[in-house]
Write a protein that holds these residues in place. Structure first.
Motif, PDB file in Angstrom:
ATOM      1  N   ARG A  18       0.839  -1.206   0.000  1.00  0.00           N
ATOM      2  CA  ARG A  18       0.000   0.000   0.000  1.00  0.00           C
ATOM      3  C   ARG A  18       0.875   1.258   0.000  1.00  0.00           C
ATOM      4  O   ARG A  18       0.596   2.212  -0.739  1.00  0.00           O
ATOM      5  N   VAL A  21       2.294   1.829  -3.446  1.00  0.00           N
ATOM      6  CA  VAL A  21       1.280   2.378  -4.346  1.00  0.00           C
ATOM      7  C   VAL A  21       1.035   3.852  -4.035  1.00  0.00           C
ATOM      8  O   VAL A  21       0.985   4.692  -4.942  1.00  0.00           O
ATOM      9  N   LEU A  22       0.885   4.173  -2.753  1.00  0.00           N
ATOM     10  CA  LEU A  22       0.651   5.567  -2.365  1.00  0.00           C
ATOM     11  C   LEU A  22       1.813   6.456  -2.794  1.00  0.00           C
ATOM     12  O   LEU A  22       1.612   7.552  -3.309  1.00  0.00           O
ATOM     13  N   SER A  23       3.026   5.974  -2.581  1.00  0.00           N
ATOM     14  CA  SER A  23       4.213   6.749  -2.933  1.00  0.00           C
ATOM     15  C   SER A  23       4.297   6.970  -4.442  1.00  0.00           C
ATOM     16  O   SER A  23       4.580   8.084  -4.900  1.00  0.00           O
ATOM     17  N   SER A  24       4.015   5.927  -5.210  1.00  0.00           N
ATOM     18  CA  SER A  24       4.043   6.039  -6.669  1.00  0.00           C
ATOM     19  C   SER A  24       2.976   7.010  -7.164  1.00  0.00           C
ATOM     20  O   SER A  24       3.248   7.869  -8.003  1.00  0.00           O
ATOM     21  N   ASP A  25       1.766   6.874  -6.630  1.00  0.00           N
ATOM     22  CA  ASP A  25       0.684   7.779  -7.012  1.00  0.00           C
ATOM     23  C   ASP A  25       1.013   9.224  -6.626  1.00  0.00           C
ATOM     24  O   ASP A  25       0.706  10.158  -7.373  1.00  0.00           O
ATOM     25  N   ALA A  26       1.642   9.389  -5.464  1.00  0.00           N
ATOM     26  CA  ALA A  26       2.006  10.728  -5.005  1.00  0.00           C
ATOM     27  C   ALA A  26       3.014  11.362  -5.952  1.00  0.00           C
ATOM     28  O   ALA A  26       2.896  12.546  -6.289  1.00  0.00           O
ATOM     29  N   GLU A  27       3.997  10.573  -6.383  1.00  0.00           N
ATOM     30  CA  GLU A  27       5.000  11.093  -7.312  1.00  0.00           C
ATOM     31  C   GLU A  27       4.357  11.567  -8.607  1.00  0.00           C
ATOM     32  O   GLU A  27       4.763  12.588  -9.161  1.00  0.00           O
ATOM     33  N   ASP A  28       3.340  10.823  -9.072  1.00  0.00           N
ATOM     34  CA  ASP A  28       2.616  11.234 -10.277  1.00  0.00           C
ATOM     35  C   ASP A  28       1.961  12.601 -10.093  1.00  0.00           C
ATOM     36  O   ASP A  28       1.778  13.337 -11.062  1.00  0.00           O
ATOM     37  N   ASP A  29       1.612  12.924  -8.832  1.00  0.00           N
ATOM     38  CA  ASP A  29       0.975  14.201  -8.523  1.00  0.00           C
ATOM     39  C   ASP A  29       1.965  15.248  -8.025  1.00  0.00           C
ATOM     40  O   ASP A  29       1.561  16.316  -7.554  1.00  0.00           O
ATOM     41  N   ASP A  60      -1.857  15.230   1.734  1.00  0.00           N
ATOM     42  CA  ASP A  60      -1.204  16.125   0.770  1.00  0.00           C
ATOM     43  C   ASP A  60       0.186  16.600   1.178  1.00  0.00           C
ATOM     44  O   ASP A  60       0.989  16.941   0.328  1.00  0.00           O
TER      45      ASP A  60
END
Length: 127
Positions: A18, A21-29, A60
C-alpha cells in the motif's frame, strides 16, 4: 475482525504494498512521501502487532494517516508527523449513552497509546 498470530506478516506485506502504491501515485501528482512519517508508522505498527488492519492514506503534505474503525462506531485516526509525534482523532460511543465522545489532539506515539487505553479502544489494537 482482529489479526491472528498467523497474520502479522501478511498485514506488514499489505502495508508495504500500500505504501509503495501511495508513494508512486504521489509522485505522479508531484508529492513526496515523508520518510519520517513512514518510519514512525512502522515503529507504531511493530509496537501493536495484533492490531486490526488500518486503512492507510497519504495526505497532501506527504504524511501517512492510518484509520481503524470498530464495529461499535469507534474510530481511531492517526497521522504520523515524524519525530515520534502524531495527530490523532478518536470517536467512541459510550455504552451508557447514545452520544459519541470525540477527542483530537497532537501527542507522542506513546501518548496516543495512553489515549487509546483511556478511550477503551484496545479492541482495535488487539490487546
Amino acid at each position: 475482525m482482529s489479526i491472528t498470530q498467523e497474520n502479522p506478516r501478511k498485514i506488514y506485506k499489505d502495508y508495504s504494498h500500500r505504501i509503495e502504491v501511495l508513494s508512486s501515485d504521489a509522485e505522479d501528482d508531484g508529492l513526496v512521501l515523508n520518510e519520517a512519517s513512514e518510519r514512525d508508522f512502522w515503529h507504531y505498527i511493530r509496537s501493536v502487532p495484533f492490531a486490526q488492519k488500518a486503512g492507510l492514506v497519504l495526505v497532501d503534505n506527504g504524511d501517512l494517516r492510518a484509520v481503524w474503525k470498530g464495529d461499535d462506531e469507534s474510530h481511531l485516526g492517526i497521522q504520523f508527523l515524524g519525530n515520534q509525534w502524531v495527530e490523532y482523532v478518536i470517536f467512541k460511543r459510550r455504552p451508557s449513552t447514545s452520544d459519541v465522545a470525540r477527542v483530537a489532539g497532537r501527542d507522542t506515539l506513546d501518548g496516543v497509546k495512553r489515549q487509546i487505553d483511556a478511550f477503551d479502544l484496545t479492541s482495535l489494537m488487539g490487546t
